[in-house]
Design an enzyme around this catalytic site. Structure first.
Site, PDB file in Angstrom:
ATOM      1  CD  GLU A 183      45.197  40.613  28.598  1.00  0.00           C
ATOM      2  OE1 GLU A 183      44.927  40.493  29.796  1.00  0.00           O
ATOM      3  OE2 GLU A 183      45.911  41.530  28.134  1.00  0.00           O
TER       4      GLU A 183
ATOM      5  CG  HIS B 234      39.049  33.031  57.119  1.00  0.00           C
ATOM      6  ND1 HIS B 234      37.997  33.917  57.146  1.00  0.00           N
ATOM      7  CD2 HIS B 234      38.495  31.811  56.869  1.00  0.00           C
ATOM      8  CE1 HIS B 234      36.864  33.268  56.895  1.00  0.00           C
ATOM      9  NE2 HIS B 234      37.143  31.996  56.734  1.00  0.00           N
TER      10      HIS B 234
ATOM     11  CB  CYS C 269      49.052  33.249  31.724  1.00  0.00           C
ATOM     12  SG  CYS C 269      48.440  34.766  30.961  1.00  0.00           S
TER      13      CYS C 269
ATOM     14  CG  ASN D 163      41.545  35.296  34.580  1.00  0.00           C
ATOM     15  OD1 ASN D 163      41.247  34.142  34.323  1.00  0.00           O
ATOM     16  ND2 ASN D 163      42.370  35.609  35.559  1.00  0.00           N
ATOM     17  CG  ASP D 164      41.252  41.089  31.289  1.00  0.00           C
ATOM     18  OD1 ASP D 164      40.293  41.346  32.032  1.00  0.00           O
ATOM     19  OD2 ASP D 164      42.371  41.596  31.441  1.00  0.00           O
TER      20      ASP D 164
END
Length: 949
Positions: free
Chosen positions: A807, A563, A878, A830-831
């Site tokens: 957010e 990895h 973003c 995302n949030d």
């Protein structure tokens, strides 16, 4: 109405139908006369209520239906089962359990029956959430779910009190065991769910050293099923498929075992990542999966689907990580080096050309003395603390790297949860009285040795992951931070710099600084460009490298399928491994050239050789300077970065600026607040890299999944709570909330940002904004910082743009008023996704709900963009949605002005945008908003894009 008594006699084991139960059933035959209806209502109200908790909604509904068939008297029954996730519907939810209890609660009492694992935990937590006057009247019962529920319902219908109902439920198991002539509890053939390691230590911090979801009661008759399957994956069940297998297996209560028939392996615990991987299952191997428990059939269906779908891998795809078969050089031994006067040859691991001076990286683990302790319990708690801290580190790393890299570190999280590791460490601590560090090192050494005995080189390389995880915990246990490379030593060819010298660590000196000083591992600090030379590297070490400084990597050992090699590929750092021990004799400062495609290394290459390699390196196509749709619309494409290395990489990848500089990296790896001068130097260095390109700096955003050691992120200000984590950090003290509560710390950062803005294209934005009041308060502190700097004579951009992160839903609904306060919006999908969908994105049970493609989230984005444009301010995105090929056309169609993504994703985003027109994007976005699920949105966009190709 026909009598139900014969039916009950068939369904219930002999002895279950006590006299009160039979009387209750007889009362119910034929129903109740009308004149008793009112009386019956009163009777129902005072009746004991039953709550059924299960991982499976269908199972719970079936149990409820079966129990209701036993009586005609209505017994209040509620179920709390499954989770709202069509793809992974099995699980339990605390709030659902609480709601179920409250829906049938009466002063008579409530009996809660549950299957095992998270159902038990959910029930216990739900009990804590009840009103204080309700708690004593709600009882959790350990009786078997099916028989216990039937017995409990019959006893409740008979008018029994809560103790009688529980007693009857418990007796169902005894009666069934008697009917089946099951041996007593001393029978030596009882089922051990964790292969002889089912030890439950008392105390600790909540990490249990067992991997299943609970130990089945002795003598409990369960369903046993097994399936035979053939594995088709080209790499077999390697790290990521194994992680998927273990994750799926752990969603079920049944004890799951796995065996590799083709290699006549032992039967292992299917919920242990190491146990599964150490079976060495390769393509074409036949395996047997066995499940024992009430949900065994469901478990096997899920696991069979996973195997039949090849764990999401394509059979016609080249080996997922590095295709060894197509690269003869990769089939060499670990020490294939052929040395000439000026050349070494190794295994090509990451393509590319690199030329530079040798930087010797020689980390040393502390020497662990195997001393004994007189307090094993304290050592066990110390190990648990270190494991928890390592998990936090890995989660932070997962949140800051690309998805492909995150998949690797998700597997590392599973290692830390693996019962094969944790149980073994616990046994050593308790039985041998070794201190935590010595016990953990013993376990890691044993596990790595097991991997090295495997025939498959790819699986052998997974031992490197175990080393990585093991070292992470050992560094925390030794309470020492790695030292940085010394620049003066690096310049001297006679004194190779060495990273990571440690004193001998013993139980007496390991924690001199206290447990609260357990910190993140310091980054490998390479301040001059060069080629890193090491014996081998772990994934965590490669992930933190600065691609602008580390031009290439050479390792004496290692594997092209490790990895660490994959991450080097992702970072664009050329890498050659398996060069041999001669590599380590090269002095620091000596010039090397390497070709990561062929595995060749030139020692002190000639000018002609360097020119030839440079020409090869320069022959690649240059990146476009602008991102333009097919109909001529220019889309600014920015990068999300963590520091100087990321900024240089972003520029190399074609970014037109930085849309998000995450400043947490300045705070996370230290015990004190970074000074103004230190922050200024960092901001100026990044601005210098970006030149005239814009740089948007987000103020400190900690809390949630990003704790900081020197800040008290506790659930209260009480001294006793100082080191107790917030129960729900994502809804707690984070982002701008924390900054406004620490105004001096915020002012220091704002002063540094303002000073950095002088002569540079810098913007600032505040995170986690939920109200206009917060923005105004932050702007007041900004104004104070400006006033101070003017008085002190420092220059700065008086008109520096100020923005906010959108957010939370509150910011969306108040966007019109917030837009009047700032110069731009940046949407953090995302949030925003997790708050809109009420799903913690770090909780694997519900994370899939936090999908930014959910129409509810997309409508929030649309509303934000519309309001922002009406106010005349631009909107950027973003979050990860900005780099999702399915999400990009929707964002452009909704009118988003700018995208900001992780640097490795820039090329993909460029490609997607260049194939779209704005009209097409608007049409796709409009249709997507009318769909009813993320699955529907994803399928629709993919189908439409396929048609347009």
């Amino acid at each position: 109405m026909p009598s139900l008594l014969p039916l009950a006699s068939c369904l219930l084991p002999k002895g279950v139908c006590s006299q009160p139960m039979i009387q209750a059933m007889q009362r119910g035959l034929g129903g109740f006369p009308h004149e008793r209806l009112h009386q019956e209502k009163v009777f129902i109200y005072l009746m004991i209520s039953i709550v059924i908790i299960s991982h499976s909604a269908k199972l719970a509904a079936g149990v409820k239906e079966l129990a209701e068939q036993m009586v005609h008297t209505s017994v209040p029954i509620a179920i709390a089962a499954g989770i709202d996730d069509p793809e992974n519907p099995f699980g339990t939810d605390v709030l659902q359990v609480q709601a179920a209890i409250e829906s049938v609660y009466s002063d008579a009492g409530v009996v809660v029956l549950m299957d095992l694992g998270s159902a038990v935990l959910s029930a216990e937590m739900a009990l804590e959430f009840l009103d204080e006057d309700q708690k004593p009247k709600v009882r959790l019962c350990e009786a078997p779910l099916v028989e216990g529920a039937i017995a409990a319902v019959i006893q409740a219908a008979a008018g029994g009190d809560i103790d009688q109902v529980i007693a009857e439920a418990r007796s169902a198991l005894t009666a069934k065991a008697s009917q089946l002539s099951v041996v007593d509890s001393n029978d030596s053939t009882e089922f051990d769910p964790v292969g002889g390691m089912g030890i439950l230590p008392v105390g600790g911090t909540g990490i249990l050293p067992v991997g299943g979801t609970g130990i089945l009661p002795v003598g409990y008759a369960t369903t046993t099923k097994e399936i035979h399957l053939t594995v088709q994956n080209q790499q077999g069940i390697h790290a990521r498929p194994a992680a998927q297998f273990v994750t799926t297996a752990n969603r079920f209560n049944s004890e799951i075992t796995l065996r590799n028939i083709s290699k006549t392996s032992n039967i292992v615990n299917g919920k242990s990542l190491n146990n599964v991987m150490l079976l060495g299952i390769q393509q074409g191997d036949e395996i047997v999966i066995k499940a024992v428990g009430e949900d065994s059939e469901l478990a096997l269906i899920a696991l069979q689907q996973l195997v039949d779908n090849n764990f999401g891998e394509k059979l016609d795809k080249a080996k997922e990580d590095i295709n060894q078969e197509s690269n003869p050089a990769s089939n060499r031994s670990l020490h294939p080096s052929s040395v000439t006067l000026d050349r070494l040859v190794g295994i090509p691991a990451a393509a590319g050309i690199a030329i530079g001076a040798v930087i010797v990286y020689q980390p040393k683990l502390p020497e662990i003395i195997e001393e004994q302790t007189d307090n094993p319990q304290a050592e066990w708690e110390t190990l648990q603390l270190a494991i928890k801290t390592a998990q936090q580190q890995l989660q932070h790393l997962i949140n800051t790297v690309t998805k492909d890299q995150a998949d690797i570190f998700q597997a590392h999280l599973l290692y830390l949860d693996d019962p094969a590791l944790v149980n073994r460490a616990y046994q050593i601590i308790v039985n041998q009285h070794l201190w935590a560090g010595a016990a953990w090192k013993t376990v890691i050494d044993e596990t790595v040795a097991n991997y090295q005995t495997l025939e498959d080189s790819y699986m052998q390389a997974r031992g490197n992951d175990v080393i990585d995880v093991g070292w992470r915990v050992l560094r925390l246990l030794t309470n020492r931070k790695e030292t940085c490379l010394d620049q003066d030593l690096r310049k001297s060819p006679l004194n190779p710099p060495i990273l990571g010298d440690f004193d001998i660590i013993t139980p007496q000196n390991w924690g001199a600084g206290g447990q609260n000083q357990l910190n993140f591992v310091s980054p490998i600090d390479v301040t001059e460009p060069g080629i890193l030379v090491a014996a081998d590297l772990t994934p965590s070490e490669v992930a933190q490298l600065n691609p602008s400084q580390v031009r290439g990597i050479c390792c004496a050992s290692g594997s092209a399928t490790a990895h660490s090699s994959l991450i080097a590929n992702m970072l664009g750092i050329p890498m050659v491994v398996g060069v041999g021990q001669d590599l380590l004799s090269l002095p620091a400062g000596m010039e090397l050239a390497l070709d990561g495609t062929t595995g060749q290394i030139w020692v002190e290459p000639s000018e002609e050789r360097k020119q030839e390699l440079q020409l090869q390196s320069n022959s690649k196509d240059e990146l476009p300077t602008e991102v333009i749709t097919q109909d001529g619309h220019k889309i600014p494409l920015m990068a999300n970065v963590l520091g100087e290395g990321d900024a240089k990489l972003a520029l190399d990848c074609g970014a037109q600026g930085i849309g998000l500089l995450r400043t947490e990296f300045l705070y996370l790896e230290r015990l004190t607040i970074p000074s103004e001068e230190e922050q200024l130097a960092t901001y100026q260095a990044i601005a210098e890299i970006m030149g005239t390109h814009p740089l948007t700096i987000r103020t400190l955003d900690i809390g949630g999944d990003k704790p900081i050691p020197f800040l008290n992120l506790a659930s209260s200000d009480a001294p006793s709570a100082r080191h107790t984590p917030e129960p729900n950090p994502f809804l707690g003290w984070r982002g701008i909330r924390q900054s406004l509560d620490c105004p001096e710390m915020l002012k220091i950062q704002l002063r540094a940002i303002l000073r950095g803005s002088y002569g540079d294209n810098i913007k600032v934005m505040f995170p986690m904004v939920s109200s206009v009041e917060e923005v105004r308060a932050a702007k007041e502190i900004l104004a104070e910082a400006k006033a101070e700097l003017r008085q002190e004579g420092y220059g700065f951009n008086e008109q520096m743009p100020v923005g906010i992160m959108v957010e939370v839903p509150a910011a969306v609904t108040m966007a019109d008023q917030l837009a009047a306060e700032v110069d731009f919006f940046s949407i953090g999908t995302n949030d925003l996704s997790q708050y809109v969908m009420a799903a913690d994105r770090t909780n694997p049970k519900v994370a899939k709900l936090a999908d930014a493609l959910e129409p509810a989230v997309l409508r929030m984005i649309q509303q934000t963009v519309t309001v922002a444009h009406q106010a005349g301010i631009p909107v950027s995105v973003c979050g990860q949605l900005a780099s999702n090929p399915v999400g990009i056309p929707i964002l452009l169609g909704l009118g988003v002005d700018e995208l900001s993504v992780n640097p490795p994703a820039i090329a993909t985003v460029m490609s997607v945008i260049s194939q779209l027109t704005i009209n097409q994007a608007e049409m796709l976005a409009g249709e997507a908003l009318q769909l009813d699920s993320a699955v529907g949105v994803r399928e629709y966009i993919i189908n439409q894009l396929d048609r347009s190709v």
